[in-house]
Design an enzyme around this catalytic site. Structure first.
Site, short mmCIF file in Angstrom:
data_model
loop_
_atom_site.label_atom_id
_atom_site.label_comp_id
_atom_site.label_asym_id
_atom_site.label_seq_id
_atom_site.Cartn_x
_atom_site.Cartn_y
_atom_site.Cartn_z
N LYS A 1 0.83 -1.22 0.00
CA LYS A 1 0.00 0.00 0.00
C LYS A 1 0.86 1.26 0.00
O LYS A 1 0.57 2.22 -0.72
CB LYS A 1 -0.94 -0.02 1.21
CG LYS A 1 -1.98 -1.13 1.14
CD LYS A 1 -2.68 -1.37 2.47
CE LYS A 1 -3.63 -2.57 2.38
NZ LYS A 1 -4.25 -2.92 3.67
N GLN B 1 -5.24 -1.49 9.84
CA GLN B 1 -4.85 -2.77 9.28
C GLN B 1 -5.33 -3.91 10.19
O GLN B 1 -4.99 -3.96 11.37
CB GLN B 1 -3.32 -2.84 9.13
CG GLN B 1 -2.82 -4.11 8.47
CD GLN B 1 -3.21 -4.19 7.00
OE1 GLN B 1 -3.17 -3.20 6.28
NE2 GLN B 1 -3.59 -5.38 6.55
N ASP C 1 -11.58 2.31 3.89
CA ASP C 1 -11.79 0.86 3.85
C ASP C 1 -13.26 0.51 3.85
O ASP C 1 -13.63 -0.65 3.60
CB ASP C 1 -11.11 0.21 5.08
CG ASP C 1 -9.90 -0.64 4.68
OD1 ASP C 1 -9.70 -0.83 3.46
OD2 ASP C 1 -9.19 -1.10 5.58
N SER D 1 -21.66 -21.33 4.00
CA SER D 1 -21.32 -22.70 4.41
C SER D 1 -22.54 -23.57 4.63
O SER D 1 -22.45 -24.80 4.62
CB SER D 1 -20.47 -22.66 5.68
OG SER D 1 -21.19 -22.03 6.73
#
Length: 921
Positions: free
Chosen positions: A42, A86, A111, A183
């Protein structure tokens, strides 16, 4: 392609707004290898595009509170437009990831992980939110295929908050028919087979088989998984969630792993950062504040100052701080309307260019004052609330003595005030109380040291000054400095000889030379001369002393001239409180009190933030007297304000009394120590004061003005302009353009005001304008503000009046002749002795701070106009070595004012209903 496009957009931004760059902050907790790799990618991409990226790394011992504090600081930083945390958070301490991601300001959450951005995405507000970077990259890849998303059947495998859920929403609002599988989906192969567009983010290696895929489908594989591979050096290889080799035979487009979605995710992070910077530019100009100004409701006749102040609802001071670019951790709140500002802001803004520096001064005033503070506030309200310039006022904190005595408050007046005025005029944040405590600690230390030296032997003194603790003696740092000053280069207390012990323990203060007095922030004439030490416990060691008012303390002057906590502490150490019987200066450092003074003053050194009636910011900091000290607010407040306003902004500060006193000291002392150079002088004049200088009757506080001041009299005004002319010359002597502000009163006539303007221009003023700000607020100072703007662009050749290396007498003579108009000076015997003493002690190269009446250019307050040919008598000279000046005493003046027959406190009380303050400050 995305990176090239973004690089061009950044170039266009910087060309349009020089000095501007999109800013990205990446906050990492811990030191995970995978996180380090992703962050490296980044940072590399940001550098290629031209984004200013900052990597903040907290240790794995960081707590949730540590992370939240860091986030709050980045949220407040206007240079950060995009901000990501992060994940995962690699901390030894429990941290709520949801709480952390939601703490990021939504407008910086590039983000797209906060609940607000997720909510907007789910509602379809795509133009008003940030989309998580991986789904955003997936959509960009799909668009690159040229296939229309609308009407297509899309299947998303996975429902994580980072990829699956936002991918579903993004496809849905792009008009695809979307099915999300997970799932628990029992017919996964069947659902995959229906998909025109397939996005897989399940985190399971090659779970989607090639034969499941509909021929011609677009396949986006977001998975990164490691599977064993003996042919690789690492023993493993990276695969996606889709069986690539078989799927590529059926898909029309498919992303490889690695190398497909990953680089696009990074590219989308960069794109979101650039988009955020563009939004910032649409709302704000770089360096330009966005301030909510208060609208004044003007009334005629103008109500009392306290009524106006209390009718205003100030903004929360943390809002003011945010508006001017201060970070939350740089501000210490003292209630809702005042705050202290951390000095660390200077380090953060050290590369920011300074704004324009304006000093407001005046002609020689009447005892009533001519409205410098009111003009200062009016000017900043005009520049800020009306002309939308970044502007700060920097003013002195008033003493409570005059507030409760005869002068009243100093917050300005009418519709030009610092608010709340009762907070401003009373305790504020306690700085003056801290000065009182610090000053009196020094005074107590002086007398205690004299007492102990008179009653103890050398060894007894030494045993108490350097006590044995657990059998070990050790010098403190301040004692080491004293030893070095004495030329004793030893650090072992046991190594000193008897002669060295004697030199060390005995300051041998001569009581007759003590210049340090106790202080109190109250006008109390009966403390002007006192006898101390009358208790039997002092064993007959009495001496005559006095109390001064707190703002006359050298500690106040040090506060005003220091450029940081360390500099303030050094200045404290240099303060000379007396001489020894051998004629050597005795300092606060010799007394061992320097560190304690710094502790008492560690909060007072931070400027106080307030606001004007119209919502422009104000620093209120320090308040040294302008007669015996230099009469200006703090260097630190000015320096911080100049950085905050930026190169196109303005800082307006005020110098006490007339230009011959406050302005001269502003230039020769304050600017000399600060290194700052002024751009404009604003000289305040009134018809009332000019009539007094023209021969009008005496003006007395509390007594109605004679008719000469309430009726038109052009002759008196014209004669009085001699003082205006001289003060204009005084300002121009320093090479700075002068704008004359004619502060209009309701009794002034148009002809009188026009005459003053004409005389000012003829005397060399850059401009002269009539001002009505007292009655109209900033609107009434608009002409002044525009004149100041023009003057700030004019050539300026600032220079000091004298070189400090000149002999003391020559420096005094230059000020007397050049600034006051004196023919010469006369030093009385005591002054002559002090010149010799201070020169011998090494203080002869300090600047000069003249202590004289403010009511005349001369030493005689009865001499009005612009007297010449007089001889200026210098009664005595004293030294403020810590502050950094010598102050000659011209005539007789008191450093402890008294109360009048009817003090201001008669009119001050608590409101029985609101509990607030009533009264005429």
């Amino acid at each position: 392609q995305v990176r090239d496009r973004l690089k061009q957009q950044v170039v266009e931004m910087t060309e349009k707004f020089p000095g501007f760059r999109p800013g990205l902050a990446i906050l990492q907790v811990g030191n995970r290898d995978d996180s380090n790799l992703y962050i490296h990618m980044k940072l590399k991409a940001a550098a290629e595009i031209g984004i200013s990226a900052n990597h903040i790394k907290l240790p794995n011992t960081a707590t949730e509170a540590d992370v939240l504090k860091c986030i709050a600081s980045l949220n407040a930083d206007p240079a950060v437009h995009g901000f990501i945390v992060q994940l995962p958070l690699d901390s030894d301490k429990p941290i709520n990831t949801e709480k952390i991601t939601n703490a990021v300001a939504p407008e910086k959450d590039v983000d797209g992980l906060s609940s607000i951005n997720a909510g907007k995405l789910s509602r379809g507000d795509l133009g008003d939110c940030f989309i998580p970077c991986t789904p955003k990259g997936c959509m960009e890849l799909i668009r690159q295929t040229g296939v229309q998303v609308a009407g297509k059947r899309a299947v998303v495998i996975g429902r994580s908050k980072i990829v699956g859920a936002p991918m579903h929403d993004l496809l849905l609002w792009n008009n695809a028919t979307v099915t999300t599988c997970h799932s628990k989906t029992s017919t996964l192969a069947e659902e995959v087979g229906k998909a025109d567009i397939l996005v897989v983010a399940a985190g399971r290696a090659e779970m989607v088989k090639g034969e499941w895929i509909k021929p011609g489908a677009i396949v986006i594989d977001c998975g990164i998984n490691h599977v064993p591979d003996s042919t690789k050096a690492s023993g493993k290889r990276v695969v996606g969630d889709v069986a690539y080799s078989s799927a590529k035979e059926r898909a029309s487009f498919i992303t490889p792993v690695p190398g497909g979605v990953g680089p696009m995710t990074v590219a989308m992070l960069m794109q979101s950062t650039v988009e955020s910077a563009q939004r910032f530019l649409e709302k704000f100009q770089p360096g330009k504040w966005t301030i909510q100004y208060n609208q004044l409701t003007l009334k005629m006749p103008v109500p009392s100052d306290i009524e106006i102040s209390q009718s205003c609802v100030p903004k929360p001071i943390d809002q003011v701080a945010k508006e001017v670019g201060l970070f939350p951790d740089e501000v210490e709140l003292y209630g809702q309307t005042k705050a202290k500002v951390q000095l660390a802001v200077l380090e953060r803004l050290k590369n920011q260019p300074d704004g324009k520096y304006v000093v407001v001064t005046g002609i020689t005033p009447t005892p009533l004052g001519e409205g410098k503070s009111t003009t200062t506030v009016g000017l900043v309200q005009a520049l800020g609330a009306h002309l939308h310039q970044n502007v700060f006022a920097c003013v002195r904190q008033p003493s409570q003595g005059p507030t409760f005595g005869i002068k009243g408050g100093a917050a300005g007046g009418g519709y030009c005030q610092v608010v709340p005025m009762e907070e401003f005029n009373l305790h504020l944040t306690g700085d003056i109380h801290a000065i009182t405590a610090a000053n009196n600690l020094v005074a107590a230390a002086i007398d205690a040291r004299i007492f102990h030296e008179l009653t103890q032997s050398d060894q007894a003194l030494y045993n108490r000054l350097v006590p044995s603790v657990s059998g070990v003696r050790k010098f403190s740092d301040i004692q080491i400095r004293r030893l070095q000053k004495l030329g004793i280069n030893k650090t072992d207390p046991m190594a000193l000889t008897k002669e060295e012990v004697n030199s060390f323990v005995r300051l041998d203060i001569d009581p007759g030379t003590i210049t340090w007095q106790r202080v109190l922030d109250t006008n109390d004439r009966f403390l002007r001369k006192i006898t101390i030490g009358q208790s039997p416990t002092e064993k007959g060691f009495t001496r005559t002393a006095q109390f001064d008012i707190t703002v006359s303390s050298e500690i106040m002057a040090v506060l005003a001239l220091a450029d940081g906590l360390d500099d303030m502490k050094k200045r404290f150490g240099r303060m000379v409180v007396a001489s020894s019987k051998k004629g050597q200066p005795v300092t606060a450092d010799d007394l061992g009190v320097t560190g304690a003074l710094a502790v008492l003053m560690k909060d007072a050194v931070k400027p106080n933030l307030m606001q004007t009636l119209e919502g422009t910011p104000v620093f209120v900091h320090a308040g040294p007297f302008a007669n015996i000290a230099h009469g200006n607010s703090s260097v630190l407040a000015d320096k911080i304000a100049l950085k905050l306003v930026g190169k196109d902004g303005f800082v307006v500060t005020e110098a006490g009394f007339g230009a011959d006193i406050g302005m001269e000291k502003f230039f020769n002392i304050k600017c000399r120590y600060s290194g700052l150079r002024p751009h404009v002088v604003v000289l305040v004049a009134t018809v009332r004061a000019l009539k007094m200088h023209g021969g009008g009757p005496a003006v007395t506080a509390g007594v109605p003005l004679p008719k000469e001041y309430t009726e038109e009299n052009l002759e008196l005004v014209a004669k009085g302009c001699s003082n205006l002319n001289k003060q204009i010359q005084n300002a121009r002597m320093f090479g700075v353009p002068v704008v004359v502000a004619v502060n209009a009163f309701k009794t002034d006539t148009k002809a009188e005001l026009a005459l003053v303007v004409q005389h000012a221009k003829e005397a060399g003023a850059f401009d002269a304008v009539e001002c009505t700000h007292w009655a109209e607020g900033g609107k009434g100072a608009l002409a002044l503000a525009r004149a100041v703007q023009r003057a700030s662009q004019a050539p300026s050749n600032f220079r000091f009046l004298y070189n400090v290396e000149l002999p003391v007498v020559d420096k005094i003579r230059l000020i007397a002749q050049q600034v006051y108009g004196a023919r010469d000076i006369e030093l009385l015997p005591e002054a002559q002795e002090k010149v010799a003493l201070y020169t011998k002690q090494g203080f002869g190269n300090l600047p000069i701070c003249m202590a004289k009446t403010h009511l005349s250019l001369s030493h005689d307050p009865e001499q009005k106009g612009a007297p010449t040919g007089f001889v200026l008598p210098i009664r005595d000279i004293r030294a403020s070595v810590g502050a950094g000046f010598l102050y000659p005493l011209v005539g007789t003046m008191s450093t402890m004012p008294g109360l009048p027959t009817r003090p201001c406190f008669y009119d001050i009380d608590l409101d029985p209903v609101s509990g607030g303050v009533n009264g005429l400050f």
